[in-house]
Design an enzyme around this catalytic site. Structure first.
Site, PDB file in Angstrom:
ATOM      1  N   CYS A 113       3.993  12.398   2.717  1.00  0.00           N
ATOM      2  CA  CYS A 113       4.315  12.045   4.103  1.00  0.00           C
ATOM      3  C   CYS A 113       5.706  12.517   4.505  1.00  0.00           C
ATOM      4  CB  CYS A 113       4.194  10.536   4.297  1.00  0.00           C
ATOM      5  SG  CYS A 113       2.629   9.880   3.747  1.00  0.00           S
ATOM      6  N   HIS A 253       8.394   7.772   9.930  1.00  0.00           N
ATOM      7  CA  HIS A 253       7.036   8.020   9.443  1.00  0.00           C
ATOM      8  C   HIS A 253       6.159   6.842   9.874  1.00  0.00           C
ATOM      9  CE1 HIS A 253       3.569   8.872   7.195  1.00  0.00           C
ATOM     10  NE2 HIS A 253       3.783   7.989   6.232  1.00  0.00           N
ATOM     11  N   ASN A 283      -1.977   6.479   9.770  1.00  0.00           N
ATOM     12  CA  ASN A 283      -1.002   7.241   8.999  1.00  0.00           C
ATOM     13  C   ASN A 283      -1.566   8.647   8.771  1.00  0.00           C
ATOM     14  OD1 ASN A 283       0.577   8.383   7.009  1.00  0.00           O
ATOM     15  ND2 ASN A 283       0.605   6.567   5.686  1.00  0.00           N
TER      16      ASN A 283
HETATM   17  O1  UT7 Z   1       2.648   6.980   3.804  1.00  0.00           O
HETATM   18  C1  UT7 Z   1       2.796   6.225   2.647  1.00  0.00           C
HETATM   19  C2  UT7 Z   1       1.480   5.605   2.326  1.00  0.00           C
HETATM   20  N1  UT7 Z   1       1.296   4.215   2.234  1.00  0.00           N
HETATM   21  C3  UT7 Z   1       1.898   3.183   2.840  1.00  0.00           C
HETATM   22  O2  UT7 Z   1       2.832   3.290   3.535  1.00  0.00           O
HETATM   23  C4  UT7 Z   1       1.299   1.850   2.614  1.00  0.00           C
HETATM   24  C5  UT7 Z   1       2.300   0.782   2.273  1.00  0.00           C
HETATM   25  N2  UT7 Z   1       1.648  -0.496   2.105  1.00  0.00           N
HETATM   26  C6  UT7 Z   1       1.098  -1.206   3.127  1.00  0.00           C
HETATM   27  O3  UT7 Z   1       1.150  -0.797   4.272  1.00  0.00           O
HETATM   28  C7  UT7 Z   1       0.482  -2.551   2.819  1.00  0.00           C
HETATM   29  O4  UT7 Z   1       0.817  -2.914   1.504  1.00  0.00           O
HETATM   30  C8  UT7 Z   1      -1.071  -2.583   2.989  1.00  0.00           C
HETATM   31  C9  UT7 Z   1      -1.425  -2.435   4.466  1.00  0.00           C
HETATM   32  C10 UT7 Z   1      -1.720  -1.464   2.195  1.00  0.00           C
HETATM   33  C11 UT7 Z   1      -1.619  -3.908   2.495  1.00  0.00           C
HETATM   34  O5  UT7 Z   1      -1.075  -4.976   3.233  1.00  0.00           O
HETATM   35  P1  UT7 Z   1      -0.561  -6.303   2.518  1.00  0.00           P
HETATM   36  O6  UT7 Z   1      -0.122  -7.209   3.573  1.00  0.00           O
HETATM   37  O7  UT7 Z   1       0.442  -5.845   1.472  1.00  0.00           O
HETATM   38  O8  UT7 Z   1      -1.881  -6.873   1.866  1.00  0.00           O
HETATM   39  P2  UT7 Z   1      -2.222  -7.126   0.337  1.00  0.00           P
HETATM   40  O9  UT7 Z   1      -2.466  -5.826  -0.364  1.00  0.00           O
HETATM   41  O10 UT7 Z   1      -1.196  -8.045  -0.246  1.00  0.00           O
HETATM   42  O11 UT7 Z   1      -3.589  -7.895   0.469  1.00  0.00           O
HETATM   43  C12 UT7 Z   1      -3.689  -9.192   1.071  1.00  0.00           C
HETATM   44  C13 UT7 Z   1      -5.150  -9.580   1.145  1.00  0.00           C
HETATM   45  C14 UT7 Z   1      -5.906  -9.393  -0.162  1.00  0.00           C
HETATM   46  O12 UT7 Z   1      -6.824 -10.436  -0.286  1.00  0.00           O
HETATM   47  P3  UT7 Z   1      -6.523 -11.722  -1.241  1.00  0.00           P
HETATM   48  O13 UT7 Z   1      -6.337 -11.145  -2.611  1.00  0.00           O
HETATM   49  O14 UT7 Z   1      -5.259 -12.320  -0.684  1.00  0.00           O
HETATM   50  O15 UT7 Z   1      -7.740 -12.551  -1.070  1.00  0.00           O
HETATM   51  C15 UT7 Z   1      -6.664  -8.124   0.049  1.00  0.00           C
HETATM   52  O16 UT7 Z   1      -7.842  -8.024  -0.710  1.00  0.00           O
HETATM   53  O17 UT7 Z   1      -5.818  -8.771   2.108  1.00  0.00           O
HETATM   54  C16 UT7 Z   1      -6.991  -8.203   1.506  1.00  0.00           C
HETATM   55  N3  UT7 Z   1      -7.232  -6.895   2.142  1.00  0.00           N
HETATM   56  C17 UT7 Z   1      -8.005  -6.744   3.232  1.00  0.00           C
HETATM   57  N4  UT7 Z   1      -8.700  -7.610   3.981  1.00  0.00           N
HETATM   58  C18 UT7 Z   1      -9.392  -7.127   5.043  1.00  0.00           C
HETATM   59  C19 UT7 Z   1      -6.735  -5.685   1.779  1.00  0.00           C
HETATM   60  N5  UT7 Z   1      -7.185  -4.750   2.612  1.00  0.00           N
HETATM   61  C20 UT7 Z   1      -7.958  -5.363   3.529  1.00  0.00           C
HETATM   62  C21 UT7 Z   1      -8.701  -4.917   4.641  1.00  0.00           C
HETATM   63  N6  UT7 Z   1      -9.388  -5.829   5.358  1.00  0.00           N
HETATM   64  N7  UT7 Z   1      -8.725  -3.619   5.008  1.00  0.00           N
END
Ligand code: UT7
Length: 333
Positions: A113, A253, A283
């Site tokens: 990115c 970004h 993204n």
């Molecule tokens: O360009 C560089 C590339 N990447 C990035 O910049 C990504 C950086 N990271 C992020 O933006 C965030 O970490 C994410 C958007 C990927 C994830 O958000 P988060 O607030 O950190 O969520 P999490 O991974 O801590 O997950 C929280 C909950 C989990 O459920 P439990 O274990 O609490 O029951 C996940 O399974 O949300 C769940 N979850 C979803 N639920 C519905 C994860 N993805 C989804 C989804 N829909 N798409």
């Protein structure tokens, strides 16, 4: 040494829009989660038979028209992408050929990115030294081709598109004032496509295990992103004796609105100076920053003399930023 600036921009996203509600039909997710956790509402995906070179060609064409530069006058084409048409030949060669940039050197650059920032920093060196007069830098991605549609934590994040900029010498005091680039390969495992390279060549097993798709430790990348965006933006300004107070426009970004908001808050920059379009595109990796730049230019948000900071982070890990004093006038002296 010549000062180097951007004298034209262009962008292109595929027509087809996929909303969060559309994604609800293919993966266990919902609009409320995606919107509140990422800020993304919709994204554009290229049709299956459309490669990234097509998006880059369209963006490149628009940037050349905007700059009023003929393709044969382009000396260098750099394409920043992690989703090239092929491992080889370089997508930049294919795009240069389609554009009719017969006299251009062409190569791809991979910095995830951060690719567009790496790309303009690289192209600037050729122009600053006088080796080349005109460079076309394109950030383009078809992330849809490498997503695992069963992994809800990644497939909802990304989109396809391309953004381009034409670089030439500009009057002293305008154009790029400073660059700051960095990397930390120890963070490579946090965001990668595990198979298809020489470490793990493609096989039936790698396909079955979905190893040709994006694998990401989202939380780790999130923490890194918030920290590095603030740090690198401060550093690139400090290099030329400026501070956050001097910034007219910030183009970060476009990964996640929570990352953008946290970084902007740390920097103490007013939110109305920040360009955000991730709600419409998700993204787009290397395309995010140049598409945002082009839209901001076309919407009249960039005035001559504005101090613009572009800042990104990505796989590698990589990070980078630049300070750009906006002008679209070429070299007049
Ligand atoms: O360009 C560089 C590339 N990447 C990035 O910049 C990504 C950086 N990271 C992020 O933006 C965030 O970490 C994410 C958007 C990927 C994830 O958000 P988060 O607030 O950190 O969520 P999490 O991974 O801590 O997950 C929280 C909950 C989990 O459920 P439990 O274990 O609490 O029951 C996940 O399974 O949300 C769940 N979850 C979803 N639920 C519905 C994860 N993805 C989804 C989804 N829909 N798409």
């Amino acid at each position: 040494m010549f000062s180097v600036g951007i004298v034209g921009t262009g962008s292109y996203v595929p027509e087809e829009v996929t909303t969060n509600v559309d994604l609800e039909k293919i993966v266990d997710t919902n609009d409320e989660w995606i919107t509140s956790r990422t800020g993304i509402r919709e994204r554009h995906f290229a049709p299956k038979d459309v490669p990234v070179s097509e998006l880059c060609y369209q963006a490149g064409l628009r940037a050349l028209e905007d700059a009023k530069v003929a393709p044969e006058d382009v000396d260098l084409v750099i394409i920043a992408t992690i989703t090239p048409d092929y491992a080889f030949p370089a997508t930049a060669c294919l795009v240069a050929d389609r554009l009719g940039a017969k006299n251009a050197a062409a190569f791809d650059l991979e910095a995830g990115c951060t690719g567009f920032i790496y790309g303009v920093a690289t192209a600037s060196q050729f122009i600053a030294t006088g080796m080349y007069k005109t460079a076309l830098v394109i950030g383009g991605e078809t992330m849809s081709k490498i997503l695992n549609w069963e992994d809800r934590s990644t497939c909802i994040l990304f989109g396809d598109g391309a953004g381009a900029a034409v670089l030439q010498a500009v009057d002293e005091g305008s154009g790029f004032l400073s660059f700051e680039l960095g990397s930390d390969g120890s963070g490579g495992p946090l965001l990668k496509q595990p198979a298809g390279g020489s470490m793990c060549p493609a096989s039936r097993e790698t396909v079955e295990k979905q190893q040709h798709t994006v694998h990401m430790a989202g939380n780790e990348v999130y923490k890194f992103a918030v920290r590095i965006m603030g740090e690198v933006a401060v550093k690139v300004l400090e290099k030329i004796g400026l501070t956050q107070a001097d910034v007219d426009i910030l183009i970060p970004h476009q990964a996640n609105i929570r990352i953008v908001d946290a970084a902007v808050k740390r920097l103490g920059i007013s939110p109305d100076k920040v360009i955000v379009n991730l709600d419409k595109y998700g993204n787009m990796s290397a395309a995010s920053i140049p598409v945002a730049l082009d839209e901001a230019a076309k919407e009249g948000r960039l005035a001559a003399g504005n101090t613009i900071v572009m800042v990104g982070f990505g796989t590698g890990l990589t990070w980078g930023a630049c300070v750009l004093r906006w002008t679209k006038a070429g070299f007049t002296a």
